[in-house]
Write an enzyme that holds these catalytic residues in place. Sequence first.
Site, PDB file in Angstrom:
ATOM      1  N   HIS A  10       0.798  -1.238   0.000  1.00 14.52           N
ATOM      2  CA  HIS A  10       0.000   0.000   0.000  1.00 14.52           C
ATOM      3  C   HIS A  10       0.828   1.284   0.000  1.00 14.52           C
ATOM      4  O   HIS A  10       0.547   2.214  -0.768  1.00 14.52           O
ATOM      5  CB  HIS A  10      -0.968  -0.014   1.177  1.00 14.52           C
ATOM      6  CG  HIS A  10      -1.774  -1.275   1.243  1.00 14.52           C
ATOM      7  ND1 HIS A  10      -2.524  -1.725   0.177  1.00 14.52           N
ATOM      8  CD2 HIS A  10      -1.899  -2.210   2.205  1.00 14.52           C
ATOM      9  CE1 HIS A  10      -3.103  -2.862   0.497  1.00 14.52           C
ATOM     10  NE2 HIS A  10      -2.735  -3.183   1.715  1.00 14.52           N
ATOM     11  N   CYS A  42      -7.425  -6.546   5.073  1.00  7.93           N
ATOM     12  CA  CYS A  42      -8.709  -6.370   5.770  1.00  7.93           C
ATOM     13  C   CYS A  42      -9.767  -7.337   5.243  1.00  7.93           C
ATOM     14  O   CYS A  42     -10.766  -7.614   5.906  1.00  7.93           O
ATOM     15  CB  CYS A  42      -9.200  -4.940   5.601  1.00  7.93           C
ATOM     16  SG  CYS A  42      -9.298  -4.453   3.876  1.00  7.93           S
TER      17      CYS A  42
HETATM   18  C1  FAD Z   1      -5.248  -9.318   8.352  1.00  7.45           C
HETATM   19  C2  FAD Z   1      -5.015  -7.831   8.301  1.00  7.45           C
HETATM   20  C3  FAD Z   1      -6.098  -6.970   8.297  1.00  7.45           C
HETATM   21  C4  FAD Z   1      -5.887  -5.591   8.241  1.00  7.45           C
HETATM   22  N1  FAD Z   1      -6.972  -4.753   8.226  1.00  7.45           N
HETATM   23  C5  FAD Z   1      -6.787  -3.415   8.128  1.00  7.45           C
HETATM   24  C6  FAD Z   1      -7.908  -2.538   8.035  1.00  7.45           C
HETATM   25  O1  FAD Z   1      -9.070  -2.961   8.031  1.00  7.45           O
HETATM   26  N2  FAD Z   1      -7.669  -1.204   7.947  1.00  7.45           N
HETATM   27  C7  FAD Z   1      -6.397  -0.695   7.927  1.00  7.45           C
HETATM   28  O2  FAD Z   1      -6.234   0.530   7.805  1.00  7.45           O
HETATM   29  N3  FAD Z   1      -5.315  -1.519   8.016  1.00  7.45           N
HETATM   30  C8  FAD Z   1      -5.489  -2.850   8.122  1.00  7.45           C
HETATM   31  N4  FAD Z   1      -4.402  -3.689   8.218  1.00  7.45           N
HETATM   32  C9  FAD Z   1      -3.047  -3.110   8.304  1.00  7.45           C
HETATM   33  C10 FAD Z   1      -2.499  -2.829   6.906  1.00  7.45           C
HETATM   34  O3  FAD Z   1      -2.580  -3.979   6.095  1.00  7.45           O
HETATM   35  C11 FAD Z   1      -1.045  -2.359   7.003  1.00  7.45           C
HETATM   36  O4  FAD Z   1      -1.007  -1.208   7.818  1.00  7.45           O
HETATM   37  C12 FAD Z   1      -0.527  -2.055   5.610  1.00  7.45           C
HETATM   38  O5  FAD Z   1      -0.392  -3.251   4.879  1.00  7.45           O
HETATM   39  C13 FAD Z   1       0.804  -1.325   5.623  1.00  7.45           C
HETATM   40  O6  FAD Z   1       1.205  -1.139   4.305  1.00  7.45           O
HETATM   41  P1  FAD Z   1       2.760  -0.986   3.921  1.00  7.45           P
HETATM   42  O7  FAD Z   1       2.808  -0.871   2.443  1.00  7.45           O
HETATM   43  O8  FAD Z   1       3.373   0.086   4.739  1.00  7.45           O
HETATM   44  O9  FAD Z   1       3.437  -2.315   4.427  1.00  7.45           O
HETATM   45  P2  FAD Z   1       3.232  -3.857   4.067  1.00  7.45           P
HETATM   46  O10 FAD Z   1       1.822  -4.124   3.700  1.00  7.45           O
HETATM   47  O11 FAD Z   1       3.812  -4.599   5.214  1.00  7.45           O
HETATM   48  O12 FAD Z   1       4.112  -4.059   2.747  1.00  7.45           O
HETATM   49  C14 FAD Z   1       5.506  -4.032   2.774  1.00  7.45           C
HETATM   50  C15 FAD Z   1       6.035  -4.612   1.495  1.00  7.45           C
HETATM   51  O13 FAD Z   1       7.460  -4.560   1.528  1.00  7.45           O
HETATM   52  C16 FAD Z   1       7.978  -5.774   0.981  1.00  7.45           C
HETATM   53  N5  FAD Z   1       9.334  -5.960   1.536  1.00  7.45           N
HETATM   54  C17 FAD Z   1       9.710  -5.964   2.831  1.00  7.45           C
HETATM   55  N6  FAD Z   1      11.033  -6.158   2.947  1.00  7.45           N
HETATM   56  C18 FAD Z   1      11.513  -6.282   1.690  1.00  7.45           C
HETATM   57  C19 FAD Z   1      12.816  -6.512   1.148  1.00  7.45           C
HETATM   58  N7  FAD Z   1      13.896  -6.650   1.912  1.00  7.45           N
HETATM   59  N8  FAD Z   1      12.932  -6.600  -0.189  1.00  7.45           N
HETATM   60  C20 FAD Z   1      11.855  -6.469  -1.006  1.00  7.45           C
HETATM   61  N9  FAD Z   1      10.610  -6.251  -0.544  1.00  7.45           N
HETATM   62  C21 FAD Z   1      10.447  -6.151   0.786  1.00  7.45           C
HETATM   63  C22 FAD Z   1       6.973  -6.829   1.408  1.00  7.45           C
HETATM   64  O14 FAD Z   1       7.027  -7.962   0.546  1.00  7.45           O
HETATM   65  C23 FAD Z   1       5.648  -6.079   1.284  1.00  7.45           C
HETATM   66  O15 FAD Z   1       5.038  -6.245   0.033  1.00  7.45           O
HETATM   67  C24 FAD Z   1      -4.567  -5.081   8.234  1.00  7.45           C
HETATM   68  C25 FAD Z   1      -3.483  -5.959   8.237  1.00  7.45           C
HETATM   69  C26 FAD Z   1      -3.710  -7.312   8.258  1.00  7.45           C
HETATM   70  C27 FAD Z   1      -2.526  -8.231   8.220  1.00  7.45           C
END
Ligand code: FAD
Length: 442
Positions: A10, A42
């Site tokens: 995201h 979610c």
């Molecule tokens: C079951 C569940 C339900 C949820 N429900 C909600 C909700 O209803 N509402 C809400 O607001 N939030 C919700 N969340 C929280 C939300 O999903 C997270 O806050 C969000 O995914 C954060 O996004 P991000 O892109 O920062 O990190 P992440 O989603 O953790 O993505 C990080 C990315 O970095 C990649 N990555 C990491 N390290 C490396 C590396 N060394 N090399 C290459 N790639 C790497 C990973 O593969 C991943 O694709 C939920 C989470 C879960 C698990």
Amino acid sequence: MKTVIIGSNHAGIAAANTLLDNYPGTEVVLIDRNTNLSYLGCGTALWVGRQIDGYEDLFYTNEEAFRKKGAKIFMESSVTSIDFNNKIVYFENKAGEKSEESYDKLILATGSKPIIPNIPGKDLEGLHFLKLFQEGQEVDHDMSREDVKTVAVIGAGYIGVEIAEAAKRRGKNVLLFDAMPTSLASYYDPEFTHNMDKNLEENGIELHFGELATEYKGDKRVTQLVTDKGTYDVDMVINAIGFTANSDLGKDHLETFRNGAYLVDNHQKTSDDSVYAVGDCATIYSNALEATTYIALATNAVRSGIVAGHNVGGTELDAIGVQGSNGISIFGYNMVSTGLSVAAAKKAEIDVDYTDFEDLQKPGFIKENAPVKIRIVYEKSSRRIVGAQLASTEDISANIHMFSLAIQEHVTIDKLKLLDIFFLPHFNQPYNYITMAALRAK
Ligand SMILES: Cc1cc2nc3c(=O)[nH]c(=O)nc-3n(C[C@H](O)[C@H](O)[C@H](O)COP(=O)(O)OP(=O)(O)OC[C@H]3O[C@@H](n4cnc5c(N)ncnc54)[C@H](O)[C@@H]3O)c2cc1C
Ligand SMILES: NC(=O)c1ccc[n+]([C@@H]2O[C@H](COP(=O)([O-])OP(=O)(O)OC[C@H]3O[C@@H](n4cnc5c(N)ncnc54)[C@H](O)[C@@H]3O)[C@@H](O)[C@H]2O)c1
């Protein structure tokens, strides 16, 4: 100008789209170790619980969309190290082939990882986490086994409560554990969580709060969960005791917060001028706390990605802080909150008061109607609103946005007393519960 983004979920997606859509000619490289991008976690409990038909629609973009916009994207490629001095990112694909990309600006969007309970038996089969799409599939698969009759969920936060409902909907015996005395303790005060706990129990979920898991037992596959209060026969365990920031790549070079998240300023810039951090791997400013904190939410990930995208692209854009607004809907019982509960304010040493009110959503002559419970939390000295909680079987969710804005804009509880709130029997009462709660404030 070349920007490398590590992590294309995201936060990384929002940063990449902001750059690609607004700054033509900018070079964007995305690198992610996963097979998929944009999975809406979610939705996991919804498809595992069979409330939606499947997981296919839980992805809102794909690799091809980025290629079409002119970006380079490497999936199933893990970044192994970063040379911050020479601005080079090193990564490796699943075949073990090594590559590198130089950058002018780097955006870290590596997200979070589930906290792993460090107790004996943690390598047994039948133990699960629920972060990635693949983990959702494993949980779904395990729940389809005939011999999986009892599911233990550890952690009654948002993931735990949602997956407990899903397991129950799949006909399992469900045991829900938490170290705290109620569910959802980090989001709501006990007056609200008690209603949710009652709702969970009435729907057949066995609650074990104030209880700590100490061991998983079994021969190959888990068969028992041991806690400080008892031993339970279980066929499957789902661990959901929170997330921590995934800052492995930069933690030795960049300044970090107490949980390891990259410390960022209001442009999402880290302590290195060429490096930005967004989403769950970064800190965020809380307007309620008036301090930097950590809140892992997809909503924050998207907003922080947009802010970083513009600042990297050349348009100065300040993040405006967040309130950590959140919501949950379990067996038809809806709860929403923003800012601080009384308990959270106390923990942060903010001296607060609160005002509660409970009433029917609509006038008594409307048949489809249900009680609504509201709490507004405000700072004693300044009277600024610092939090709000609402609960009902009615859809009261949209109310919370106003409280989010109120916290952001330092609105006092007194300003709410005579606020113009419309009335129509189809929706609400002439003496609205928001008005009534505000009028009751000391
Ligand atoms: C079951 C569940 C339900 C949820 N429900 C909600 C909700 O209803 N509402 C809400 O607001 N939030 C919700 N969340 C929280 C939300 O999903 C997270 O806050 C969000 O995914 C954060 O996004 P991000 O892109 O920062 O990190 P992440 O989603 O953790 O993505 C990080 C990315 O970095 C990649 N990555 C990491 N390290 C490396 C590396 N060394 N090399 C290459 N790639 C790497 C990973 O593969 C991943 O694709 C939920 C989470 C879960 C698990
Ligand atoms: N509806 C939503 O907005 C939604 C849904 C799912 C996840 N999320 C977000 O994803 C992140 C992760 O969710 P989560 O549910 O894992 O975390 P969480 O912080 O919501 O809940 C973790 C729970 O685990 C408990 N806990 C901690 N250590 C424990 C231990 N050793 N034993 C027993 N219980 C323990 C805590 O008391 C807490 O209730 C959160 O930031 C959450 O807000 C949001």
